[in-house]
Structure formats: C-alpha cells, structure tokens
Design a protein around this motif. Structure first.
Motif, PDB file in Angstrom:
ATOM      1  N   GLY A  12       0.781  -1.219   0.000  1.00  0.00           N
ATOM      2  CA  GLY A  12       0.000   0.000   0.000  1.00  0.00           C
ATOM      3  C   GLY A  12       0.818   1.276   0.000  1.00  0.00           C
ATOM      4  O   GLY A  12       0.401   2.282   0.570  1.00  0.00           O
ATOM      5  N   TRP A  13       2.000   1.243  -0.633  1.00  0.00           N
ATOM      6  CA  TRP A  13       2.828   2.455  -0.690  1.00  0.00           C
ATOM      7  C   TRP A  13       2.153   3.490  -1.585  1.00  0.00           C
ATOM      8  O   TRP A  13       1.654   3.169  -2.652  1.00  0.00           O
ATOM      9  CB  TRP A  13       4.208   2.125  -1.226  1.00  0.00           C
ATOM     10  CG  TRP A  13       5.176   3.264  -1.150  1.00  0.00           C
ATOM     11  CD1 TRP A  13       5.602   4.056  -2.172  1.00  0.00           C
ATOM     12  CD2 TRP A  13       5.852   3.729   0.023  1.00  0.00           C
ATOM     13  NE1 TRP A  13       6.489   4.985  -1.719  1.00  0.00           N
ATOM     14  CE2 TRP A  13       6.658   4.815  -0.369  1.00  0.00           C
ATOM     15  CE3 TRP A  13       5.825   3.342   1.359  1.00  0.00           C
ATOM     16  CZ2 TRP A  13       7.458   5.519   0.530  1.00  0.00           C
ATOM     17  CZ3 TRP A  13       6.616   4.037   2.260  1.00  0.00           C
ATOM     18  CH2 TRP A  13       7.424   5.107   1.840  1.00  0.00           C
ATOM     19  N   SER A  67       5.830   8.513  -5.849  1.00  0.00           N
ATOM     20  CA  SER A  67       5.564   8.011  -7.205  1.00  0.00           C
ATOM     21  C   SER A  67       6.580   6.961  -7.609  1.00  0.00           C
ATOM     22  O   SER A  67       6.965   6.868  -8.777  1.00  0.00           O
ATOM     23  CB  SER A  67       5.578   9.168  -8.206  1.00  0.00           C
ATOM     24  OG  SER A  67       6.858   9.802  -8.216  1.00  0.00           O
ATOM     25  N   LEU A  68       7.011   6.165  -6.646  1.00  0.00           N
ATOM     26  CA  LEU A  68       8.056   5.167  -6.875  1.00  0.00           C
ATOM     27  C   LEU A  68       7.685   4.255  -8.038  1.00  0.00           C
ATOM     28  O   LEU A  68       6.614   3.649  -8.055  1.00  0.00           O
ATOM     29  CB  LEU A  68       8.248   4.340  -5.605  1.00  0.00           C
ATOM     30  CG  LEU A  68       9.412   3.362  -5.580  1.00  0.00           C
ATOM     31  CD1 LEU A  68      10.738   4.109  -5.630  1.00  0.00           C
ATOM     32  CD2 LEU A  68       9.329   2.507  -4.317  1.00  0.00           C
ATOM     33  N   GLY A  69       8.580   4.177  -9.016  1.00  0.00           N
ATOM     34  CA  GLY A  69       8.351   3.303 -10.163  1.00  0.00           C
ATOM     35  C   GLY A  69       9.186   2.046 -10.045  1.00  0.00           C
ATOM     36  O   GLY A  69       9.414   1.522  -8.955  1.00  0.00           O
ATOM     37  N   THR A  90      16.985   3.672   0.786  1.00  0.00           N
ATOM     38  CA  THR A  90      16.672   3.319  -0.595  1.00  0.00           C
ATOM     39  C   THR A  90      15.306   2.664  -0.635  1.00  0.00           C
ATOM     40  O   THR A  90      15.052   1.694   0.091  1.00  0.00           O
ATOM     41  CB  THR A  90      17.729   2.363  -1.183  1.00  0.00           C
ATOM     42  OG1 THR A  90      19.006   3.007  -1.170  1.00  0.00           O
ATOM     43  CG2 THR A  90      17.375   1.979  -2.611  1.00  0.00           C
ATOM     44  N   LEU A  91      14.426   3.196  -1.462  1.00  0.00           N
ATOM     45  CA  LEU A  91      13.100   2.631  -1.664  1.00  0.00           C
ATOM     46  C   LEU A  91      13.096   1.825  -2.954  1.00  0.00           C
ATOM     47  O   LEU A  91      13.649   2.259  -3.966  1.00  0.00           O
ATOM     48  CB  LEU A  91      12.051   3.739  -1.780  1.00  0.00           C
ATOM     49  CG  LEU A  91      11.923   4.713  -0.615  1.00  0.00           C
ATOM     50  CD1 LEU A  91      10.896   5.783  -0.957  1.00  0.00           C
ATOM     51  CD2 LEU A  91      11.534   3.988   0.651  1.00  0.00           C
ATOM     52  N   GLY A  92      12.477   0.654  -2.921  1.00  0.00           N
ATOM     53  CA  GLY A  92      12.376  -0.157  -4.125  1.00  0.00           C
ATOM     54  C   GLY A  92      11.168  -1.069  -4.061  1.00  0.00           C
ATOM     55  O   GLY A  92      10.639  -1.337  -2.977  1.00  0.00           O
ATOM     56  N   ARG A  93      10.738  -1.517  -5.205  1.00  0.00           N
ATOM     57  CA  ARG A  93       9.596  -2.427  -5.272  1.00  0.00           C
ATOM     58  C   ARG A  93      10.075  -3.871  -5.240  1.00  0.00           C
ATOM     59  O   ARG A  93      11.075  -4.234  -5.847  1.00  0.00           O
ATOM     60  CB  ARG A  93       8.769  -2.173  -6.531  1.00  0.00           C
ATOM     61  CG  ARG A  93       8.075  -0.823  -6.497  1.00  0.00           C
ATOM     62  CD  ARG A  93       6.877  -0.744  -7.422  1.00  0.00           C
ATOM     63  NE  ARG A  93       6.184   0.528  -7.237  1.00  0.00           N
ATOM     64  CZ  ARG A  93       5.241   0.742  -6.336  1.00  0.00           C
ATOM     65  NH1 ARG A  93       4.855  -0.248  -5.537  1.00  0.00           N
ATOM     66  NH2 ARG A  93       4.675   1.927  -6.211  1.00  0.00           N
ATOM     67  N   PRO A  96       4.842  -6.582  -7.507  1.00  0.00           N
ATOM     68  CA  PRO A  96       3.903  -5.517  -7.857  1.00  0.00           C
ATOM     69  C   PRO A  96       3.300  -4.767  -6.677  1.00  0.00           C
ATOM     70  O   PRO A  96       2.865  -3.622  -6.837  1.00  0.00           O
ATOM     71  CB  PRO A  96       2.804  -6.255  -8.639  1.00  0.00           C
ATOM     72  CG  PRO A  96       2.863  -7.667  -8.123  1.00  0.00           C
ATOM     73  CD  PRO A  96       4.300  -7.932  -7.819  1.00  0.00           C
ATOM     74  N   ASP A  97       3.272  -5.363  -5.483  1.00  0.00           N
ATOM     75  CA  ASP A  97       2.517  -4.733  -4.402  1.00  0.00           C
ATOM     76  C   ASP A  97       3.282  -4.529  -3.104  1.00  0.00           C
ATOM     77  O   ASP A  97       2.707  -4.083  -2.114  1.00  0.00           O
ATOM     78  CB  ASP A  97       1.244  -5.548  -4.107  1.00  0.00           C
ATOM     79  CG  ASP A  97       1.552  -6.942  -3.591  1.00  0.00           C
ATOM     80  OD1 ASP A  97       2.670  -7.429  -3.804  1.00  0.00           O
ATOM     81  OD2 ASP A  97       0.657  -7.558  -2.975  1.00  0.00           O
ATOM     82  N   VAL A  98       4.571  -4.832  -3.062  1.00  0.00           N
ATOM     83  CA  VAL A  98       5.362  -4.662  -1.839  1.00  0.00           C
ATOM     84  C   VAL A  98       6.510  -3.699  -2.112  1.00  0.00           C
ATOM     85  O   VAL A  98       7.188  -3.802  -3.134  1.00  0.00           O
ATOM     86  CB  VAL A  98       5.910  -6.013  -1.334  1.00  0.00           C
ATOM     87  CG1 VAL A  98       6.821  -5.812  -0.123  1.00  0.00           C
ATOM     88  CG2 VAL A  98       4.772  -6.959  -0.975  1.00  0.00           C
ATOM     89  N   VAL A  99       6.703  -2.770  -1.198  1.00  0.00           N
ATOM     90  CA  VAL A  99       7.830  -1.837  -1.245  1.00  0.00           C
ATOM     91  C   VAL A  99       8.746  -2.132  -0.064  1.00  0.00           C
ATOM     92  O   VAL A  99       8.280  -2.418   1.046  1.00  0.00           O
ATOM     93  CB  VAL A  99       7.335  -0.373  -1.202  1.00  0.00           C
ATOM     94  CG1 VAL A  99       8.466   0.591  -0.849  1.00  0.00           C
ATOM     95  CG2 VAL A  99       6.730   0.005  -2.549  1.00  0.00           C
ATOM     96  N   VAL A 100      10.052  -2.075  -0.320  1.00  0.00           N
ATOM     97  CA  VAL A 100      11.029  -2.211   0.758  1.00  0.00           C
ATOM     98  C   VAL A 100      11.671  -0.857   0.996  1.00  0.00           C
ATOM     99  O   VAL A 100      12.042  -0.146   0.065  1.00  0.00           O
ATOM    100  CB  VAL A 100      12.095  -3.284   0.446  1.00  0.00           C
ATOM    101  CG1 VAL A 100      12.838  -2.995  -0.843  1.00  0.00           C
ATOM    102  CG2 VAL A 100      13.077  -3.427   1.608  1.00  0.00           C
TER     103      VAL A 100
END
Length: 202
Positions: A12-13, A67-69, A90-93, A96-100
């Motif tokens: 839900g990012w 707006s992390l892609g 560092t933000l990353g996917r 499709p539905d989880v962000v670290v």
C-alpha cells in the motif's frame, strides 16, 4: 564502519504513506534536512553521476518517494541531534505490491559501540509497528553478512532458504513456517520474530 541495514517491507505504498513516514520519522528525530544547513539530498543512481548528492526541496523529494516506479530511489535522512550522522534510505519495489524501505547503518557504530545503531534501529522498530496491517516483514542485519542472501524473496514468501541469519528476521507466520531451518521464534504482534541478538529489547 559496517555494511549493516534495516529493511521494512510493506504494502500500500502511496504519496500519503510516504508523507506519513517522513513526518513520523521527523517526530522521532530522523529528519530530511541537514541539521545545520537544511539541505535535502537524494543520491543519484544514474551511471554518469552515481553516488553524487542531488539537492531537492521537500515537495520534490516527497513526490519522488510517493511516485516510486520500477527504479530504486535513494536519499538521506539526518539525525537531528548529530550533525555528522546520516542514514541513507533506498526505496524499491519487491514485486507488484510490496515496497522495501532499506535503511543503511553504515558509520553508526562498530561491534562494541552500538549506541548509534541502536538509536536508529529503535526508531525503525517503532515505524514497523506503526505500519499496522500494511506491514509485510522486517530485517535487521547489524554488520551485513546476509547482504548476498535474497532477503526480499524470503520476506515475501519465496523459496529462498535462510542460509545466513540476520540478527533479526520478522516474518508473517505462514512465511516463517516454510523455513524449518529457522528456530526459536517469538511472537511479535501478528508476526514471528527470529531475534538472535536481543534487538527487540533495545
């Protein structure tokens, strides 16, 4: 120095969750602007400028976070009470539905002097708990030996075995039960925690 890190995994990012994270960390003393100059900086991931600081204003940084892609986005937090201590995030996917959210512990204390690390870890444990139902998992590795392990796959329920244990690994129960190589879990809210270093007691 260390190659340690803390990773928070969540679903839900969104721009709103990015803003809430920044505001919550700021209230805990981990701020975007340098304590002296107020400068807000991202870290370039482009080949020709990789690793260089890129100054942004708060609105632009929040927009980039929200707006992390498919590309990872890296920026700096600062400890409000220590002008020389930064925490690179560092933000990353992960699918499709989880962000670290990957927080670097480099420079925050060695194996004996852990105060700097503990202060950041304590803040991030609170952030994990505050994430609520959107939380997916958490990893704390003080010195980095598990860097070569696909922790992302482990946390989201993939088949990668845990061959190198970080000091703290927090998994959903259904994920933890797929790893008989892990032992002695303790309940941690709706999760199971494998805590070999007493990190939950910090």
């Amino acid at each position: 120095m260390s190659d340690g890190f803390v990773r928070l995994y969540r679903r839900g990012w969104s721009p709103e969750s990015a803003r809430r994270r920044v505001e919550s960390l700021a209230a805990a003393g981990l701020v975007l602007g340098h304590p002296d100059t107020g400068r807000i900086t991202a870290i370039s991931g482009e080949p020709e400028t990789i690793g260089e600081q890129v100054e942004l204003d708060r609105a632009d940084l929040l927009a980039a976070m929200g707006s992390l892609g498919d590309k990872r986005f890296t920026f700096q937090y600062w400890l409000a009470d220590d002008r020389d201590a930064d925490v690179i995030c560092t933000l990353g996917r992960v699918g499709p539905d989880v962000v670290v959210e990957d927080y670097d512990l480099d420079g925050l204390g060695g194996p004996v002097h852990r105060i700097g690390q503990d202060g950041v870890i304590r803040r991030l444990l609170a952030e994990f708990q505050a994430t609520g139902a959107a939380a997916v998992g958490l990893v704390v590795d003080r010195w980095g030996p598990s860097l070569d392990t696909d922790l992302d796959d482990i946390v989201v329920g993939g088949p990668t075995p845990v061959t190198v244990w970080p000091e703290l690994l927090v998994l959903r129960p259904e994920v933890a039960h797929r790893h008989p190589e892990l032992s002695n879990p303790v309940p941690y809210g709706d999760f199971l925690a494998f805590d070999s270093d007493g990190i939950l007691a910090i």
